[in-house]
Design a protein around this motif. Structure first.
Motif, PDB file in Angstrom:
ATOM      1  N   PHE A  15     139.693  78.154  -4.238  1.00 52.53           N
ATOM      2  CA  PHE A  15     138.988  79.558  -4.792  1.00 52.53           C
ATOM      3  C   PHE A  15     139.304  80.243  -3.892  1.00 52.53           C
ATOM      4  CE2 PHE A  15     137.510  75.397  -6.695  1.00 52.53           C
ATOM      5  CZ  PHE A  15     137.003  75.810  -6.984  1.00 52.53           C
ATOM      6  N   VAL A  16     138.980  81.519  -4.159  1.00 55.03           N
ATOM      7  CA  VAL A  16     138.711  82.800  -3.560  1.00 55.03           C
ATOM      8  C   VAL A  16     137.688  83.524  -3.977  1.00 55.03           C
ATOM      9  CG1 VAL A  16     140.935  83.158  -3.355  1.00 55.03           C
ATOM     10  CG2 VAL A  16     140.130  84.358  -5.174  1.00 55.03           C
ATOM     11  N   VAL A  17     137.089  84.943  -3.651  1.00 50.81           N
ATOM     12  CA  VAL A  17     136.130  85.792  -3.435  1.00 50.81           C
ATOM     13  C   VAL A  17     136.850  86.739  -4.439  1.00 50.81           C
ATOM     14  CG1 VAL A  17     133.871  87.284  -2.874  1.00 50.81           C
ATOM     15  CG2 VAL A  17     134.995  84.392  -1.528  1.00 50.81           C
ATOM     16  N   ALA A  18     135.835  87.065  -5.457  1.00 47.62           N
ATOM     17  CA  ALA A  18     136.745  88.556  -6.259  1.00 47.62           C
ATOM     18  C   ALA A  18     135.516  89.420  -5.697  1.00 47.62           C
ATOM     19  CB  ALA A  18     136.869  88.142  -7.609  1.00 47.62           C
ATOM     20  N   VAL A  19     135.846  90.354  -5.357  1.00 46.35           N
ATOM     21  CA  VAL A  19     134.842  91.783  -5.138  1.00 46.35           C
ATOM     22  C   VAL A  19     135.520  92.473  -6.435  1.00 46.35           C
ATOM     23  CG1 VAL A  19     134.207  90.836  -3.621  1.00 46.35           C
ATOM     24  CG2 VAL A  19     136.139  92.349  -3.787  1.00 46.35           C
ATOM     25  N   PRO A  20     135.404  93.849  -6.179  1.00 46.44           N
ATOM     26  CA  PRO A  20     135.377  95.769  -6.770  1.00 46.44           C
ATOM     27  C   PRO A  20     136.427  95.893  -5.665  1.00 46.44           C
ATOM     28  CG  PRO A  20     133.135  95.729  -6.877  1.00 46.44           C
ATOM     29  CD  PRO A  20     133.584  94.121  -5.741  1.00 46.44           C
TER      30      PRO A  20
END
Length: 304
Positions: free
Chosen positions: A166-171
């Motif tokens: 899992f990864v963290v998606a951000v702008p």
């Protein structure tokens, strides 16, 4: 005694919620459909469906019969497929169940390879938002093979595929002269605790990924506050890239050319995936299981 046709009529009425729509889908007249359902109800010893002004609902007797009706229809389809193969016919259908995130990411190369090798074999995908629904569908005989989070207990072959990252998606990252928004690090890694005060892109309660997010954030010492909840796994990274909040997503569902930025959580967030069938799978199912095992590339199941 109930016939397969009657069971198919019952299942179709339940799935469409209407005798009228079921009759259209089955290409029969509504009186003929109603007659067969009534005959099934006489055989069952009581009403299976409650006729409402707008639709139908299952009675307790109907709820008890429905999973067995689905299993009987699935068994009949597998019998037809086995007969075609035994007759030397190149065709048939395999029914594959998966959770949404697996279909979007990991199964795509598997299905492409399978189609190249077996172009005349149809694949029917059944997709579920939660691993409990996936396992229940398999136990009820609705599919030949399942791909998703490893089942806790299963009476049949289980092939562990490895850990889904899992990864963290951000702008998207700011320009070189601008500060990083919200204190996000520029290193490409992030502690979830550092995002505790941010509103999150979360998943609807029925989506199994909601539990993954809640457990990961709880381990980091906080409960995520949702800015928005989505039922669509593929929507989460897009909403995050649009600035609604960080989203914890399976890396495999990120679209090509993703417009946002991807951060890796520390410690890593993973879940073990597996492919599994019922005992004694037929040759076609066994071949698909082997294709899944050879095609999916994940971190080893031991987490190394």
């Amino acid at each position: 005694m109930a016939t397969l046709r009657q069971l198919a009529y019952l299942v179709t009425v339940v799935d469409t919620g209407s005798f009228t729509r079921a009759a259209e889908l089955l290409h029969v007249s509504q009186p003929a459909l109603s007659h067969q359902v009534r005959a099934l109800e006489r055989d069952a010893g009581g009403p299976l469906l409650e006729r409402l002004p707008r639709g139908v609902r299952l009675t307790p007797t109907g709820r008890a019969m429905l999973p067995h009706a689905r299993a009987a229809l699935a068994d009949a389809e597998r019998a037809r497929t086995a007969a075609r193969r035994a007759a030397g016919l190149d065709g048939g259908e395999i029914q594959v169940a998966a959770v949404y995130s697996v279909t979007l990411g990991l199964l795509l190369p598997v299905l492409r390879l399978w189609h190249e090798r077996h172009p005349r074999t149809r694949v029917r995908l059944l997709e579920f938002p939660h691993t409990d629904a996936l396992t229940a569908a398999m136990a009820a005989g609705r599919a030949d093979l399942a791909v998703g989070p490893a089942p806790g207990a299963w009476d049949g072959p289980v092939r562990e595929l490895g850990h889904e990252e899992f990864v963290v998606a951000v702008p998207a990252a700011p320009g070189p002269a601008e500060p990083a928004p919200g204190g996000e690090p520029a290193s490409g890694r992030v502690r979830l605790a550092d995002l505790a005060d941010r509103p999150w892109v979360h998943y609807a309660p029925g989506n199994g990924l909601a539990e993954v997010v809640d457990r990961a954030c709880e381990a980091a010492g906080f409960r995520p506050q949702a800015a928005v909840r989505t039922e669509q796994t593929a929507a989460a990274p897009l909403l995050a890239a649009a600035g609604l909040g960080p989203a914890l997503v399976p890396e495999s569902v990120l679209p090509p050319g993703f417009a946002g930025r991807v951060l890796r959580p520390e410690p890593p967030v993973r879940r073990l995936l597996a492919a599994y069938t019922r005992p004694d799978p037929d040759p076609l199912t066994a071949a698909f299981l082997e294709t899944v095992t050879r095609s999916v590339r994940l971190a080893p199941a031991d987490g190394a």
